[in-house]
Design a protein around this motif. Structure first.
Motif, PDB file in Angstrom:
ATOM      1  N   ALA A 190     101.494  87.379  47.239  1.00 13.77           N
ATOM      2  CA  ALA A 190     102.948  87.436  47.225  1.00 13.77           C
ATOM      3  C   ALA A 190     103.451  88.011  48.534  1.00 13.77           C
ATOM      4  O   ALA A 190     102.726  88.709  49.238  1.00 13.77           O
ATOM      5  N   THR A 191     104.713  87.711  48.837  1.00 14.44           N
ATOM      6  CA  THR A 191     105.371  88.281  49.994  1.00 14.44           C
ATOM      7  C   THR A 191     106.692  88.874  49.540  1.00 14.44           C
ATOM      8  O   THR A 191     107.478  88.198  48.870  1.00 14.44           O
ATOM      9  N   ALA A 192     106.919  90.119  49.888  1.00 17.42           N
ATOM     10  CA  ALA A 192     108.173  90.785  49.546  1.00 17.42           C
ATOM     11  C   ALA A 192     109.214  90.451  50.601  1.00 17.42           C
ATOM     12  O   ALA A 192     108.886  90.179  51.753  1.00 17.42           O
ATOM     13  N   ALA A 193     110.448  90.483  50.198  1.00 22.96           N
ATOM     14  CA  ALA A 193     111.537  90.214  51.128  1.00 22.96           C
ATOM     15  C   ALA A 193     112.569  91.322  51.014  1.00 22.96           C
ATOM     16  O   ALA A 193     112.891  91.755  49.923  1.00 22.96           O
ATOM     17  N   THR A 194     113.026  91.780  52.150  1.00 23.62           N
ATOM     18  CA  THR A 194     114.127  92.734  52.139  1.00 23.62           C
ATOM     19  C   THR A 194     115.374  91.985  52.574  1.00 23.62           C
ATOM     20  O   THR A 194     115.326  91.152  53.473  1.00 23.62           O
ATOM     21  N   ARG A 195     116.449  92.289  51.908  1.00 18.57           N
ATOM     22  CA  ARG A 195     117.701  91.597  52.223  1.00 18.57           C
ATOM     23  C   ARG A 195     118.686  92.606  52.799  1.00 18.57           C
ATOM     24  O   ARG A 195     118.936  93.643  52.189  1.00 18.57           O
ATOM     25  N   GLY A 196     119.222  92.279  53.927  1.00 20.56           N
ATOM     26  CA  GLY A 196     120.245  93.126  54.532  1.00 20.56           C
ATOM     27  C   GLY A 196     121.613  92.627  54.119  1.00 20.56           C
ATOM     28  O   GLY A 196     121.743  91.637  53.385  1.00 20.56           O
ATOM     29  N   PRO A 197     122.621  93.309  54.591  1.00 23.98           N
ATOM     30  CA  PRO A 197     123.984  92.877  54.285  1.00 23.98           C
ATOM     31  C   PRO A 197     124.252  91.479  54.844  1.00 23.98           C
ATOM     32  O   PRO A 197     123.759  91.116  55.910  1.00 23.98           O
ATOM     33  N   GLN A 198     125.048  90.717  54.114  1.00 24.27           N
ATOM     34  CA  GLN A 198     125.402  89.367  54.573  1.00 24.27           C
ATOM     35  C   GLN A 198     126.221  89.461  55.855  1.00 24.27           C
ATOM     36  O   GLN A 198     126.913  90.434  56.103  1.00 24.27           O
ATOM     37  N   ASP A 199     126.153  88.428  56.653  1.00 22.81           N
ATOM     38  CA  ASP A 199     126.898  88.321  57.906  1.00 22.81           C
ATOM     39  C   ASP A 199     126.543  89.413  58.915  1.00 22.81           C
ATOM     40  O   ASP A 199     127.357  89.772  59.758  1.00 22.81           O
ATOM     41  N   MET A 200     125.320  89.983  58.788  1.00 23.68           N
ATOM     42  CA  MET A 200     124.888  90.985  59.744  1.00 23.68           C
ATOM     43  C   MET A 200     123.478  90.635  60.198  1.00 23.68           C
ATOM     44  O   MET A 200     122.707  90.046  59.460  1.00 23.68           O
ATOM     45  N   GLN A 201     123.185  90.992  61.439  1.00 27.14           N
ATOM     46  CA  GLN A 201     121.877  90.724  62.014  1.00 27.14           C
ATOM     47  C   GLN A 201     121.121  92.042  62.153  1.00 27.14           C
ATOM     48  O   GLN A 201     121.688  93.053  62.560  1.00 27.14           O
ATOM     49  N   LEU A 202     119.837  92.020  61.840  1.00 19.29           N
ATOM     50  CA  LEU A 202     118.999  93.210  61.974  1.00 19.29           C
ATOM     51  C   LEU A 202     118.790  93.526  63.451  1.00 19.29           C
ATOM     52  O   LEU A 202     118.329  92.681  64.210  1.00 19.29           O
ATOM     53  N   VAL A 203     119.158  94.717  63.859  1.00 25.49           N
ATOM     54  CA  VAL A 203     119.005  95.148  65.237  1.00 25.49           C
ATOM     55  C   VAL A 203     117.770  96.027  65.362  1.00 25.49           C
ATOM     56  O   VAL A 203     117.032  95.944  66.337  1.00 25.49           O
ATOM     57  N   TYR A 204     117.532  96.870  64.387  1.00 21.59           N
ATOM     58  CA  TYR A 204     116.376  97.757  64.377  1.00 21.59           C
ATOM     59  C   TYR A 204     115.926  97.907  62.934  1.00 21.59           C
ATOM     60  O   TYR A 204     116.740  98.094  62.037  1.00 21.59           O
ATOM     61  N   GLY A 205     114.624  97.782  62.692  1.00 13.41           N
ATOM     62  CA  GLY A 205     114.148  97.917  61.323  1.00 13.41           C
ATOM     63  C   GLY A 205     112.771  98.535  61.254  1.00 13.41           C
ATOM     64  O   GLY A 205     111.908  98.250  62.081  1.00 13.41           O
ATOM     65  N   GLU A 206     112.581  99.423  60.303  1.00 10.51           N
ATOM     66  CA  GLU A 206     111.286 100.036  60.082  1.00 10.51           C
ATOM     67  C   GLU A 206     110.655  99.554  58.779  1.00 10.51           C
ATOM     68  O   GLU A 206     109.454  99.684  58.596  1.00 10.51           O
ATOM     69  N   ALA A 207     111.460  99.028  57.901  1.00 12.38           N
ATOM     70  CA  ALA A 207     110.923  98.539  56.628  1.00 12.38           C
ATOM     71  C   ALA A 207     110.217  97.220  56.868  1.00 12.38           C
ATOM     72  O   ALA A 207     110.758  96.311  57.497  1.00 12.38           O
ATOM     73  N   GLN A 208     108.990  97.130  56.408  1.00 14.83           N
ATOM     74  CA  GLN A 208     108.233  95.900  56.568  1.00 14.83           C
ATOM     75  C   GLN A 208     108.294  95.106  55.280  1.00 14.83           C
ATOM     76  O   GLN A 208     108.486  95.661  54.202  1.00 14.83           O
ATOM     77  N   CYS A 209     108.116  93.835  55.401  1.00 15.00           N
ATOM     78  CA  CYS A 209     108.020  92.964  54.233  1.00 15.00           C
ATOM     79  C   CYS A 209     106.536  92.736  53.984  1.00 15.00           C
ATOM     80  O   CYS A 209     105.914  91.906  54.648  1.00 15.00           O
ATOM     81  N   PRO A 210     105.967  93.489  53.052  1.00 16.49           N
ATOM     82  CA  PRO A 210     104.516  93.391  52.884  1.00 16.49           C
ATOM     83  C   PRO A 210     104.076  92.073  52.263  1.00 16.49           C
ATOM     84  O   PRO A 210     104.808  91.435  51.513  1.00 16.49           O
ATOM     85  N   THR A 211     102.871  91.703  52.619  1.00 16.72           N
ATOM     86  CA  THR A 211     102.192  90.591  51.983  1.00 16.72           C
ATOM     87  C   THR A 211     101.162  91.219  51.054  1.00 16.72           C
ATOM     88  O   THR A 211     100.325  92.000  51.487  1.00 16.72           O
TER      89      THR A 211
END
Length: 134
Positions: A68-89
């Motif tokens: 499985a692959t997890a997905a993190t969803r950010g706010p709509q209409d926004m682009q990720l500029v910096y992220g530490e949370a990974q989407c694990p496999t």
């Protein structure tokens, strides 16, 4: 206890190195609880952030594989500029006993927990034998 399921940890995949091209992340081994009764084995696997479309459960011979692959969803209409949370496999595999009926596996995903119920084959279930009075 019957020990109808044995766990095998997956091999690690090369991690992404800073400054290099993006490579696959190593797989995370999800924690699993295994329960058994006279009729079946039940596995509960913690897969936070996984949806049904991102989950694959299969039986290859006597091996049960969870991927499985997890997905993190950010706010709509926004682009990720910096992220530490990974989407694990996630990846985990189990060696199944021949006493289990792998053709009748039932799977349910709810609130990030996968519940797999694998019934025991009819001949592997305990049965009561009635004793006749002679």
């Amino acid at each position: 206890m019957n020990h109808a399921v044995q766990t095998t940890s997956p091999s690690a995949v090369a991690a992404r190195a800073q400054g290099q091209a993006r490579q696959p992340q190593p797989s995370v081994v999800p924690p699993v609880d295994v329960f058994e009764n006279d009729n079946a084995i039940t596995l509960l696997a913690d897969l936070p952030g996984v949806t049904r479309d991102q989950l694959q459960v299969r039986v290859d011979g006597d091996t049960l594989v969870l991927e499985a692959t997890a997905a993190t969803r950010g706010p709509q209409d926004m682009q990720l500029v910096y992220g530490e949370a990974q989407c694990p496999t996630y990846r985990r595999q189990f060696t199944l006993s021949r006493e289990l009926d792998t053709a009748r596996v039932e799977a349910q995903l709810r609130d990030g927990v996968l519940k797999l119920t694998i019934p025991k084959a009819e001949e592997a279930r305990p049965r009561r034998i009635q004793v006749q009075v002679g």
